[in-house]
Design a protein around this motif. Structure first.
Motif, PDB file in Angstrom:
ATOM      1  N   ALA A  67      31.299  87.320  43.113  1.00 47.76           N
ATOM      2  CA  ALA A  67      30.666  86.876  44.353  1.00 47.76           C
ATOM      3  C   ALA A  67      29.962  85.535  44.165  1.00 47.76           C
ATOM      4  O   ALA A  67      30.064  84.646  45.020  1.00 47.76           O
ATOM      5  N   VAL A  68      29.251  85.373  43.056  1.00 46.55           N
ATOM      6  CA  VAL A  68      28.574  84.106  42.781  1.00 46.55           C
ATOM      7  C   VAL A  68      29.589  82.982  42.602  1.00 46.55           C
ATOM      8  O   VAL A  68      29.397  81.861  43.096  1.00 46.55           O
ATOM      9  N   ARG A  69      30.703  83.285  41.928  1.00 44.28           N
ATOM     10  CA  ARG A  69      31.758  82.280  41.737  1.00 44.28           C
ATOM     11  C   ARG A  69      32.335  81.839  43.079  1.00 44.28           C
ATOM     12  O   ARG A  69      32.599  80.651  43.289  1.00 44.28           O
ATOM     13  N   TYR A  70      32.528  82.801  43.983  1.00 39.31           N
ATOM     14  CA  TYR A  70      33.042  82.475  45.307  1.00 39.31           C
ATOM     15  C   TYR A  70      32.100  81.502  46.024  1.00 39.31           C
ATOM     16  O   TYR A  70      32.544  80.528  46.639  1.00 39.31           O
ATOM     17  N   ALA A  71      30.794  81.771  45.946  1.00 41.50           N
ATOM     18  CA  ALA A  71      29.818  80.893  46.591  1.00 41.50           C
ATOM     19  C   ALA A  71      29.820  79.508  45.951  1.00 41.50           C
ATOM     20  O   ALA A  71      29.796  78.487  46.652  1.00 41.50           O
ATOM     21  N   ARG A  72      29.875  79.451  44.627  1.00 37.48           N
ATOM     22  CA  ARG A  72      29.834  78.159  43.944  1.00 37.48           C
ATOM     23  C   ARG A  72      31.096  77.342  44.190  1.00 37.48           C
ATOM     24  O   ARG A  72      31.039  76.108  44.271  1.00 37.48           O
ATOM     25  N   ASP A  73      32.237  78.010  44.300  1.00 36.17           N
ATOM     26  CA  ASP A  73      33.486  77.293  44.574  1.00 36.17           C
ATOM     27  C   ASP A  73      33.418  76.547  45.903  1.00 36.17           C
ATOM     28  O   ASP A  73      34.084  75.522  46.083  1.00 36.17           O
TER      29      ASP A  73
END
Length: 281
Positions: free
Chosen positions: A71-77
């Motif tokens: 989920a954090v990776r999705y936001a950072r992308d």
């Protein structure tokens, strides 16, 4: 510190929809996203007395951490490296979200389809967070869609906060805004229904003048309709991109967690619902 959009996630498709909604909202506000993945340690649910020999199963912490990291990776992308952060919380979801909500611009949670089981789950998370968070709470249901932002107003301080939020949401998303005042003619009322309706139309138009000046790009339709507010707003949610209401209406009682209109929308609306609490000075 810049305020963030706070979102709760788990292993359900509904929380993924909430994450997508939160990231999109954060992008429109230039804000980061804070992701919470909460879990409860099963050992804490069992008393020491009467369960001798019981060994609780190990917690799948790696799985929870993986869900949080995704989920954090999705936001950072989508928002940049500093646009996403997360917390793996050994807590119930409501408590974890409310703890982090003090520094949030809004809280976003997902919910499942409308049935008795989902109502029980909703009651333990979305309703609790919506009633207690110090910022607006958006409960996401269904895929993202375009359509008007709908807001219910009754002239109360809570609904004034909701109208402000709705104008801002419509301005950011480019969607039209529909402002609705619902009323029910009372038997034996001295003034004819037609006269009361005309007075309400004039009052509603005047009450929106300041918002129209502040958000000149928003296309606004204001209407006064007969009927129960919950029924009317739920019907309008069929084509809305978002329905906005205050946490309590004019008849709200301070001892209640949420007003009847907001409760009904949380359980029956077809669109995301924003519950806007009045700011306490």
């Amino acid at each position: 510190m810049k305020k963030y959009v706070l979102v709760g996630v788990d292993d359900t498709p509904e929380s993924r929809l909430a994450l997508h909604w939160a990231v999109e909202a954060a992008a429109g506000r230039g804000a980061p996203v804070r992701v919470i993945r909460a879990y409860l340690n099963e050992a804490s649910r069992w008393p020491a007395i009467g369960v001798e020999g019981y060994v609780p199963p190990p917690m799948p912490l790696d799985r929870y951490q993986h869900e949080l990291d995704d989920a954090v990776r999705y936001a950072r992308d989508r928002l940049g490296y500093y646009g996403g952060s997360g917390w793996l919380a050994n807590s119930d979801p409501s408590s974890a979200l409310l703890l982090e909500a003090a520094d949030a611009e809004m809280v976003v949670v997902g919910t499942t389809s409308r049935n008795k089981m989902s109502a029980a789950v909703l009651g333990s998370v979305a309703t609790s967070v919506s009633a207690k968070a110090p910022c607006p709470v958006v409960v996401v249901r269904g895929e993202h869609r375009t359509g008007p932002v709908v807001v219910g107003t009754d002239g109360s301080p809570d609904s004034e906060e909701a109208v402000e939020f709705a104008f801002d949401a419509a301005d950011r998303t480019g969607q039209p805004l529909e402002v609705v005042y619902c009323w029910q003619p009372q038997a034996g009322h001295l003034a004819p229904a037609e006269s009361t309706h005309e007075l309400l139309v004039d009052w509603l138009a005047e009450s929106l003048m300041g918002y129209r000046d502040k958000y000149p790009a928003v296309k606004v339709r204001a209407s006064v309709v007969e009927g129960r507010a919950s029924t009317r707003l739920i019907a309008l949610s069929d084509t809305a991109s978002l329905v906005v209401v205050g946490s309590r209406g004019r008849g709200g009682v301070s001892g209640l967690l949420l007003g009847s209109v907001s409760q009904s929308l949380l359980h029956h609306a077809d669109s995301p619902v924003a519950i806007v609490r009045r700011h306490q000075d």
